[in-house]
Design a protein around this motif. Structure first.
Motif, short mmCIF file in Angstrom:
data_model
loop_
_atom_site.label_atom_id
_atom_site.label_comp_id
_atom_site.label_asym_id
_atom_site.label_seq_id
_atom_site.Cartn_x
_atom_site.Cartn_y
_atom_site.Cartn_z
N CYS A 1 -17.55 40.26 4.63
CA CYS A 1 -17.25 39.73 5.96
C CYS A 1 -15.84 40.14 6.36
O CYS A 1 -14.92 40.14 5.53
N LYS A 2 -15.70 40.47 7.63
CA LYS A 2 -14.37 40.78 8.16
C LYS A 2 -14.28 40.23 9.57
O LYS A 2 -15.11 40.55 10.43
N LEU A 3 -13.29 39.37 9.81
CA LEU A 3 -13.06 38.84 11.16
C LEU A 3 -12.52 39.96 12.05
O LEU A 3 -11.58 40.66 11.67
N THR A 4 -13.11 40.10 13.23
CA THR A 4 -12.65 41.11 14.18
C THR A 4 -12.01 40.48 15.41
O THR A 4 -11.32 41.17 16.17
N SER A 5 -12.23 39.19 15.61
CA SER A 5 -11.62 38.48 16.73
C SER A 5 -11.51 37.01 16.36
O SER A 5 -12.47 36.41 15.89
N LEU A 6 -10.33 36.46 16.56
CA LEU A 6 -10.07 35.06 16.24
C LEU A 6 -9.31 34.42 17.40
O LEU A 6 -8.17 34.75 17.65
N HIS A 7 -9.99 33.53 18.10
CA HIS A 7 -9.36 32.83 19.21
C HIS A 7 -8.56 31.64 18.69
O HIS A 7 -8.73 31.20 17.54
N ASP A 8 -7.68 31.13 19.51
CA ASP A 8 -6.90 29.96 19.11
C ASP A 8 -7.83 28.81 18.77
O ASP A 8 -8.79 28.52 19.51
N PRO A 9 -7.58 28.13 17.64
CA PRO A 9 -8.43 26.99 17.28
C PRO A 9 -8.27 25.85 18.28
O PRO A 9 -7.26 25.76 18.99
N PHE A 10 -9.27 24.99 18.35
CA PHE A 10 -9.23 23.85 19.25
C PHE A 10 -9.85 22.64 18.55
O PHE A 10 -10.56 22.79 17.55
N LEU A 11 -9.53 21.46 19.03
CA LEU A 11 -10.00 20.25 18.40
C LEU A 11 -11.29 19.77 19.05
O LEU A 11 -11.45 19.80 20.27
N VAL A 12 -12.21 19.32 18.22
CA VAL A 12 -13.42 18.65 18.68
C VAL A 12 -13.50 17.31 17.96
O VAL A 12 -12.87 17.10 16.91
N LYS A 13 -14.24 16.39 18.54
CA LYS A 13 -14.35 15.06 17.94
C LYS A 13 -15.81 14.78 17.61
O LYS A 13 -16.70 14.97 18.44
N ASN A 14 -16.04 14.35 16.39
CA ASN A 14 -17.38 13.97 15.95
C ASN A 14 -17.29 12.66 15.18
O ASN A 14 -16.56 12.56 14.19
N LYS A 15 -18.01 11.66 15.65
CA LYS A 15 -17.99 10.32 15.04
C LYS A 15 -16.55 9.79 14.95
O LYS A 15 -16.16 9.17 13.96
#
Length: 232
Positions: A172-186
């Motif tokens: 596996c090789k990452l070719t594009s990585l966007h800025d991480p963001f927060l999500v909420k679950n439970k």
């Protein structure tokens, strides 16, 4: 060694938001009157879980509610259709679900001498332990290598969960990585990623990988016409 996997993609005409996917799942379980096959919810009983890869997954595909079933899940989903009721509550909405399409197909899941390009949306690779490790990393290349190793582990977990033995080492090789963001679950905030990557493993569209794959996180789609040869 070939590994044809039976997949069923069920799409509804009803629009659904990302936040409503868990409610969509809950509405289907409610429609089954508490007698749902374990593959619908992965709860063996009140205190134990089926920890294997989820074979029935609840999605939002092109803005519409959807269900993706794999292997035994393609048979178990018949319980939902036999109930004959498509009207239920999704969160605060009373919805009469309209079936759009039911697409059965086979997908060859294996490793190759070629690299295929995919994207993942709302991928949750980090648990509490590796989140701390990720945050402590200063270099971008270090973070990318770390995420690539988790991605490989996720793909191994997927292949094991569907009973597929991979003959070659997964690359596996990452070719594009966007800025991480927060999500909420439970009520818990989690760091999510939108990425693109290449791998030598062929994957079905719309499967989920990583944490909460059964409720619309980590959805994989193939980027067409992107195949790269690698050395044997």
């Amino acid at each position: 060694m070939q590994n044809d996997i039976h997949i069923l993609v069920i799409r509804f005409k009803n629009e659904i938001s990302l936040l409503e996917i868990p409610f969509f799942r809950g509405a289907i379980l409610h429609a089954l009157h508490g007698e749902a096959n374990v593959l619908f919810h992965n709860h063996v009983d009140e205190s134990s879980f089926r920890y294997s890869y989820p074979l029935i997954q609840y999605k939002r595909i092109q803005g519409k509610a959807a269900i993706v079933c794999l292997k035994e899940g393609t048979e178990a989903i018949g319980q939902f259709f036999s109930e004959g009721t498509f009207t239920f509550n999704i969160g605060n909405r009373y919805v009469k679900m309209e079936l759009g399409s039911v697409l059965p197909r086979k997908c060859l899941v294996q490793t190759w001498n070629s690299m295929f390009k995919y994207r993942i949306r709302r991928w949750l690779p980090l648990n509490s332990e590796n989140y701390q490790r990720y945050k402590a990393m200063e270099g971008i290349s270090e973070k990318i290598s770390f995420l690539e190793s988790i991605l490989i582990a996720n793909l191994l977990s997927f292949s094991k969960g569907i009973g597929v033995y991979v003959e070659k080492e997964i690359q596996c090789k990452l070719t594009s990585l966007h800025d991480p963001f927060l999500v909420k679950n439970k009520g818990i905030k989690l760091m999510a990623f939108d990425i693109e990557f290449v791998t030598n493993m062929s994957l079905p569209d719309y499967i989920g990988i990583g944490k909460n794959a059964s409720i619309g996180y980590g959805v994989v789609t193939h980027v067409r016409n992107e195949t790269i040869m690698i050395n044997k």
